[in-house]
Design an enzyme around this catalytic site. Structure first.
Site, PDB file in Angstrom:
ATOM      1  CE  LYS A 195      41.805  12.086  49.670  1.00  0.00           C
ATOM      2  NZ  LYS A 195      42.621  11.559  48.573  1.00  0.00           N
ATOM      3  NE  ARG A 241      49.757  18.771  46.412  1.00  0.00           N
ATOM      4  CZ  ARG A 241      48.786  17.984  46.873  1.00  0.00           C
ATOM      5  NH1 ARG A 241      47.601  18.481  47.095  1.00  0.00           N
ATOM      6  NH2 ARG A 241      48.998  16.721  47.126  1.00  0.00           N
ATOM      7  NE  ARG A 263      46.045  18.309  42.923  1.00  0.00           N
ATOM      8  CZ  ARG A 263      45.808  17.485  43.931  1.00  0.00           C
ATOM      9  NH1 ARG A 263      44.584  17.278  44.355  1.00  0.00           N
ATOM     10  NH2 ARG A 263      46.803  16.838  44.506  1.00  0.00           N
ATOM     11  NE  ARG A 265      50.413  12.107  45.716  1.00  0.00           N
ATOM     12  CZ  ARG A 265      49.725  13.187  45.354  1.00  0.00           C
ATOM     13  NH1 ARG A 265      50.055  13.853  44.270  1.00  0.00           N
ATOM     14  NH2 ARG A 265      48.693  13.566  46.056  1.00  0.00           N
ATOM     15  NE  ARG A 284      47.237   8.820  51.677  1.00  0.00           N
ATOM     16  CZ  ARG A 284      47.073  10.132  51.609  1.00  0.00           C
ATOM     17  NH1 ARG A 284      46.157  10.726  52.302  1.00  0.00           N
ATOM     18  NH2 ARG A 284      47.847  10.874  50.855  1.00  0.00           N
TER      19      ARG A 284
HETATM   20  P1  AMP Z   1      47.268  14.261  50.152  1.00  0.00           P
HETATM   21  O1  AMP Z   1      47.166  15.738  50.066  1.00  0.00           O
HETATM   22  O2  AMP Z   1      46.181  13.633  50.987  1.00  0.00           O
HETATM   23  O3  AMP Z   1      47.393  13.612  48.796  1.00  0.00           O
HETATM   24  O4  AMP Z   1      48.623  13.949  50.944  1.00  0.00           O
HETATM   25  C1  AMP Z   1      49.863  14.420  50.462  1.00  0.00           C
HETATM   26  C2  AMP Z   1      50.995  13.641  51.116  1.00  0.00           C
HETATM   27  O5  AMP Z   1      50.935  13.809  52.547  1.00  0.00           O
HETATM   28  C3  AMP Z   1      50.965  12.146  50.905  1.00  0.00           C
HETATM   29  O6  AMP Z   1      51.528  11.748  49.673  1.00  0.00           O
HETATM   30  C4  AMP Z   1      51.796  11.676  52.103  1.00  0.00           C
HETATM   31  O7  AMP Z   1      53.162  11.936  51.871  1.00  0.00           O
HETATM   32  C5  AMP Z   1      51.339  12.615  53.213  1.00  0.00           C
HETATM   33  N1  AMP Z   1      50.160  12.092  53.958  1.00  0.00           N
HETATM   34  C6  AMP Z   1      48.934  12.667  54.050  1.00  0.00           C
HETATM   35  N2  AMP Z   1      48.092  11.944  54.812  1.00  0.00           N
HETATM   36  C7  AMP Z   1      48.804  10.863  55.218  1.00  0.00           C
HETATM   37  C8  AMP Z   1      48.484   9.728  56.006  1.00  0.00           C
HETATM   38  N3  AMP Z   1      47.255   9.538  56.524  1.00  0.00           N
HETATM   39  N4  AMP Z   1      49.465   8.811  56.214  1.00  0.00           N
HETATM   40  C9  AMP Z   1      50.690   8.976  55.703  1.00  0.00           C
HETATM   41  N5  AMP Z   1      51.053  10.004  54.930  1.00  0.00           N
HETATM   42  C10 AMP Z   1      50.126  10.958  54.675  1.00  0.00           C
END
Ligand code: AMP
Length: 222
Positions: A13, A160, A127, A171, A88
């Site tokens: 993404k 990360r 990554r 996740r 999400r």
């Molecule tokens: P990502 O970089 O999109 O994988 O997001 C990393 C982390 O941020 C996720 O594992 C959640 O802890 C939090 N997060 C990001 N976007 C959301 C969302 N729309 N709703 C809830 N938690 C989020």
């Protein structure tokens, strides 16, 4: 133009969002990136969410909804924007739909990147990210020129905290359980699926073509 880039963690993404943002001249907004920046800066919000982020747990809907509402109100979103990692949950999708209507914005086009789980675990484990400019590398497919350091600024690359294997599996499971209903909620008419396991350049071309076919008044390709 409102684009939602959808797909499991590690499906590419971030890379594709940056590509579309440049090609379509709209900002790419990642809720995950906003939250990580808050944690990094040690803000009150960052302190609230840091444990959840490290464990790969979703942040509460209302908090994330508020972050998105204030971000898309900024002037750079006037011509449209792309969201990566939001909504999400169905509750977030419903809230977002109301927000779009209230602001007189069009229904979103949902772009869904499909990638098998095993490929995702392999990709995420490899990554690395630059803590300074946030550029993302992959030791398997897009390694830095010099081992362990960012091509752009020479900073030491980091893994990360939520890219550890047990956290990755968690996740992916959370993604399936919580977010698949969101795609169902949007329905087939607004969701476009793209094979995210293809090489990044092929995925990028497929996405751009889809947007240009689906959204009226997109500026011609440069
Ligand atoms: P990502 O970089 O999109 O994988 O997001 C990393 C982390 O941020 C996720 O594992 C959640 O802890 C939090 N997060 C990001 N976007 C959301 C969302 N729309 N709703 C809830 N938690 C989020």
């Amino acid at each position: 133009m409102v684009l939602l880039l959808f797909g499991p963690p590690g499906c590419g993404k971030g890379t594709q969002a940056a590509f579309l943002s440049e090609r379509l001249a709209i900002p790419a907004i990642s809720t995950g990136e906003i939250l990580r920046e808050e944690v990094h800066a040690g803000t009150p919000l960052g302190k609230v969410v840091s444990d959840l982020l490290a464990k790969g747990e979703l942040i509460g809907d209302s908090l994330v909804n508020d972050i998105v509402a204030s971000r898309i109100a900024r002037p750079d979103c006037a011509r449209g924007f792309l969201l990566d990692g939001y909504p999400r949950t169905v509750a977030q999708a419903m809230n977002f739909s109301t927000l779009l209507q209230r602001n007189g914005l069009p229904d979103p086009l949902v772009l869904h990147l499909d990638v098998p789980d095993d490929a995702l675990v392999e990709r995420l484990g490899a990554r690395r990210q630059c803590p300074v400019c946030h550029r993302i590398y992959n030791l398997l497919s897009q390694p830095p020129r010099a081992e362990g350091v960012c091509d752009a600024d020479g900073a030491s690359l980091v893994r990360r905290e939520d890219d550890q294997e047990s956290v990755i599996r968690h996740r992916l499971q959370a993604y399936r359980e919580v977010s698949n209903p969101v795609l169902k909620w949007y329905g087939n008419a607004s969701v476009r699926r793209v094979d995210g396991a293809a090489p990044p350049q092929a995925v990028a071309s497929a996405l751009e073509m889809l947007v240009r076919q689906s959204v009226p008044h997109v500026a011609p390709a440069a």
